[in-house]
Motif scaffolding. Structure first.
Motif, PDB file in Angstrom:
ATOM      1  N   VAL A  24     -31.524  17.576  24.577  1.00  0.00           N
ATOM      2  CA  VAL A  24     -30.894  18.819  25.018  1.00  0.00           C
ATOM      3  C   VAL A  24     -31.703  19.555  26.078  1.00  0.00           C
ATOM      4  N   LYS A  25     -30.988  20.351  26.839  1.00  0.00           N
ATOM      5  CA  LYS A  25     -31.590  21.276  27.793  1.00  0.00           C
ATOM      6  C   LYS A  25     -31.525  22.678  27.196  1.00  0.00           C
ATOM      7  N   ILE A  26     -32.570  23.463  27.415  1.00  0.00           N
ATOM      8  CA  ILE A  26     -32.625  24.827  26.907  1.00  0.00           C
ATOM      9  C   ILE A  26     -32.433  25.783  28.077  1.00  0.00           C
ATOM     10  N   GLN A  27     -31.467  26.669  27.966  1.00  0.00           N
ATOM     11  CA  GLN A  27     -31.221  27.612  29.046  1.00  0.00           C
ATOM     12  C   GLN A  27     -30.701  28.931  28.473  1.00  0.00           C
ATOM     13  N   ARG A  28     -30.795  29.962  29.266  1.00  0.00           N
ATOM     14  CA  ARG A  28     -30.209  31.233  28.871  1.00  0.00           C
ATOM     15  C   ARG A  28     -28.690  31.161  29.006  1.00  0.00           C
ATOM     16  N   VAL A  29     -28.014  32.104  28.393  1.00  0.00           N
ATOM     17  CA  VAL A  29     -26.543  32.085  28.410  1.00  0.00           C
ATOM     18  C   VAL A  29     -26.076  32.826  29.660  1.00  0.00           C
ATOM     19  N   THR A  30     -25.912  32.076  30.735  1.00  0.00           N
ATOM     20  CA  THR A  30     -25.569  32.680  32.026  1.00  0.00           C
ATOM     21  C   THR A  30     -24.108  32.504  32.400  1.00  0.00           C
ATOM     22  N   ALA A  31     -23.456  31.485  31.874  1.00  0.00           N
ATOM     23  CA  ALA A  31     -22.051  31.249  32.215  1.00  0.00           C
ATOM     24  C   ALA A  31     -21.173  32.303  31.543  1.00  0.00           C
ATOM     25  N   PRO A  32     -20.300  32.965  32.280  1.00  0.00           N
ATOM     26  CA  PRO A  32     -19.427  33.991  31.688  1.00  0.00           C
ATOM     27  C   PRO A  32     -18.601  33.466  30.513  1.00  0.00           C
ATOM     28  N   VAL A  33     -18.131  32.233  30.617  1.00  0.00           N
ATOM     29  CA  VAL A  33     -17.339  31.663  29.516  1.00  0.00           C
ATOM     30  C   VAL A  33     -18.209  31.458  28.278  1.00  0.00           C
ATOM     31  N   GLY A  34     -19.447  31.037  28.484  1.00  0.00           N
ATOM     32  CA  GLY A  34     -20.366  30.885  27.362  1.00  0.00           C
ATOM     33  C   GLY A  34     -20.692  32.221  26.715  1.00  0.00           C
ATOM     34  N   GLN A  35     -20.897  33.247  27.539  1.00  0.00           N
ATOM     35  CA  GLN A  35     -21.146  34.582  27.008  1.00  0.00           C
ATOM     36  C   GLN A  35     -19.962  35.071  26.180  1.00  0.00           C
ATOM     37  N   MET A  36     -18.759  34.778  26.666  1.00  0.00           N
ATOM     38  CA  MET A  36     -17.564  35.177  25.942  1.00  0.00           C
ATOM     39  C   MET A  36     -17.441  34.421  24.614  1.00  0.00           C
ATOM     40  N   GLN A  37     -17.732  33.120  24.643  1.00  0.00           N
ATOM     41  CA  GLN A  37     -17.676  32.321  23.423  1.00  0.00           C
ATOM     42  C   GLN A  37     -18.652  32.869  22.377  1.00  0.00           C
ATOM     43  N   LEU A  38     -19.870  33.143  22.804  1.00  0.00           N
ATOM     44  CA  LEU A  38     -20.886  33.676  21.903  1.00  0.00           C
ATOM     45  C   LEU A  38     -20.461  35.020  21.320  1.00  0.00           C
ATOM     46  N   LYS A  39     -20.028  35.922  22.163  1.00  0.00           N
ATOM     47  CA  LYS A  39     -19.648  37.260  21.697  1.00  0.00           C
ATOM     48  C   LYS A  39     -18.442  37.211  20.772  1.00  0.00           C
ATOM     49  N   ASN A  40     -17.465  36.386  21.112  1.00  0.00           N
ATOM     50  CA  ASN A  40     -16.271  36.271  20.264  1.00  0.00           C
ATOM     51  C   ASN A  40     -16.609  35.770  18.869  1.00  0.00           C
ATOM     52  N   LEU A  41     -17.509  34.808  18.789  1.00  0.00           N
ATOM     53  CA  LEU A  41     -17.889  34.280  17.480  1.00  0.00           C
ATOM     54  C   LEU A  41     -18.671  35.315  16.667  1.00  0.00           C
ATOM     55  N   ILE A  42     -19.527  36.084  17.333  1.00  0.00           N
ATOM     56  CA  ILE A  42     -20.260  37.135  16.616  1.00  0.00           C
ATOM     57  C   ILE A  42     -19.296  38.225  16.158  1.00  0.00           C
ATOM     58  N   GLU A  43     -18.328  38.569  16.985  1.00  0.00           N
ATOM     59  CA  GLU A  43     -17.321  39.563  16.592  1.00  0.00           C
ATOM     60  C   GLU A  43     -16.537  39.087  15.370  1.00  0.00           C
ATOM     61  N   ALA A  44     -16.159  37.826  15.357  1.00  0.00           N
ATOM     62  CA  ALA A  44     -15.452  37.277  14.204  1.00  0.00           C
ATOM     63  C   ALA A  44     -16.341  37.300  12.968  1.00  0.00           C
ATOM     64  N   HIS A  45     -17.623  36.982  13.159  1.00  0.00           N
ATOM     65  CA  HIS A  45     -18.583  36.990  12.058  1.00  0.00           C
ATOM     66  C   HIS A  45     -18.687  38.379  11.432  1.00  0.00           C
ATOM     67  N   VAL A  46     -18.776  39.399  12.259  1.00  0.00           N
ATOM     68  CA  VAL A  46     -18.865  40.772  11.768  1.00  0.00           C
ATOM     69  C   VAL A  46     -17.583  41.173  11.044  1.00  0.00           C
ATOM     70  N   GLU A  47     -16.449  40.802  11.617  1.00  0.00           N
ATOM     71  CA  GLU A  47     -15.165  41.125  10.991  1.00  0.00           C
ATOM     72  C   GLU A  47     -15.029  40.482   9.613  1.00  0.00           C
ATOM     73  N   LYS A  48     -15.476  39.229   9.502  1.00  0.00           N
ATOM     74  CA  LYS A  48     -15.294  38.492   8.242  1.00  0.00           C
ATOM     75  C   LYS A  48     -16.338  38.854   7.188  1.00  0.00           C
ATOM     76  N   THR A  49     -17.580  39.133   7.623  1.00  0.00           N
ATOM     77  CA  THR A  49     -18.672  39.273   6.657  1.00  0.00           C
ATOM     78  C   THR A  49     -19.265  40.680   6.578  1.00  0.00           C
ATOM     79  N   ARG A  50     -18.924  41.552   7.523  1.00  0.00           N
ATOM     80  CA  ARG A  50     -19.532  42.898   7.620  1.00  0.00           C
ATOM     81  C   ARG A  50     -21.043  42.807   7.843  1.00  0.00           C
ATOM     82  N   SER A  51     -21.448  41.841   8.609  1.00  0.00           N
ATOM     83  CA  SER A  51     -22.869  41.591   8.871  1.00  0.00           C
ATOM     84  C   SER A  51     -23.531  42.747   9.609  1.00  0.00           C
ATOM     85  N   ASN A  52     -24.633  43.246   9.057  1.00  0.00           N
ATOM     86  CA  ASN A  52     -25.407  44.291   9.736  1.00  0.00           C
ATOM     87  C   ASN A  52     -26.085  43.743  10.984  1.00  0.00           C
TER      88      ASN A  52
END
Length: 290
Positions: A215-243
């Motif tokens: 694997v290559k290690i990189q920061r999350v610079t692609a807008p689509v990747g940023q959206m994917q990451l944020k959407n999954l965290i939003e779903a996580h918070v909605e489902k689990t109420r994660s602090n």
């Protein structure tokens, strides 16, 4: 004799919990209805949901079930909890689980969250065991807490959010997406040939733990990747109420630069991993005269 009655007669290995659940949801499976059930579970109950998924698949095929089985379990689940889930199965565990959570799941949704007023910080505690999502081919998993070793080993399509893992996270992954909102152990992404992983690195300790053979290690610079990451965290918070998830979303501009994206060669040119994807896809423009 219908398929459900036959299941009770065919073999004595079907445990009492399976019998109890099936009696309550058999009509929903048969006629593709929506059903909501809450059931107590103990650590002697193994492979819970796998047998239900088998009944659903036998009746409707791997992805043909149009109903919805919303089942909440409370307590401590034994090994292979929520294994082999199929689309239409939405499983919530309030408590904790042993090894092989979500093994072979092909669809559906799995949420694991601790009981209220635990007396400890959920993101600092291990709530599911080792080898979760082993060989998963679909579905989504949200875990409010840490997982053991080999989280998402051989995962090929499932999406998951977890708040920390042990050693060998994402080992031999071939697809899907894993988000880790906390620390991981050593040998991350060993043999990972597909899929993406996003790992929060608040103290600059991640890179030495990554197996860089593939694997290559990189920061999350692609807008689509940023959206994917944020959407999954939003779903996580909605489902689990994660602090932890809520804190990240509240201060997104601060936390986004702290995530690393692990990218195998098969994903390098995808919109999630390639910041220049749109330009590369468009290619050079050639003007032709009439």
């Amino acid at each position: 004799m219908c398929v459900y009655d036959a299941l009770f007669v065919e073999s004595s290995i079907w445990d009492a919990l399976f019998d109890t659940i099936l009696i309550q949801i058999r009509d929903a499976i048969e006629y593709e209805k929506v059903v909501n059930k809450t059931i107590k579970i103990y650590n002697v109950d193994r492979a819970v949901c796998g047998r239900i998924a088998g009944v659903v698949a036998k009746k409707h095929g791997d992805a043909g079930f149009a109903g919805q089985l919303n089942i909440t379990f409370t307590g401590s689940a034994g090994q292979s909890f929520a294994c082999f889930l199929t689309p239409g199965m939405n499983i919530l565990l309030v408590g904790e689980a042993n090894d092989y959570v979500g093994k072979g799941m092909a669809g559906g949704e799995l949420v694991v969250t601790p009981v209220d007023d635990t007396g400890f910080c959920p993101e600092d505690a291990t709530i599911v065991g080792n080898t979760c999502l082993y060989g998963a081919t679909g579905g989504q998993v949200f875990v409010r807490g840490k997982a053991g070793e080999r989280f998402a080993v051989r995962n090929s399509l499932a999406e998951a959010v977890v708040e920390g893992t042990g050693d060998h996270c994402c080992e031999y992954m071939t697809g899907g997406c894993v988000v880790v909102l906390g620390k991981v152990g050593r040998n991350v992404s060993a043999g990972m040939t597909g899929g993406l992983a996003y790992i929060l690195d608040e103290d600059d300790t991640l890179i030495p733990k990554v197996n860089k053979e593939i694997v290559k290690i990189q920061r999350v610079t692609a807008p689509v990747g940023q959206m994917q990451l944020k959407n999954l965290i939003e779903a996580h918070v909605e489902k689990t109420r994660s602090n932890k998830g809520s804190a990240i979303l509240k201060d997104w501009e601060k936390y986004l630069p702290l995530f690393w994206q692990l990218v195998p060669p098969s994903e390098e040119d995808t919109p999630e991993a390639c910041a220049e994807f749109e330009q590369a896809a468009a290619g050079p423009v050639t003007l032709q005269s009439a």
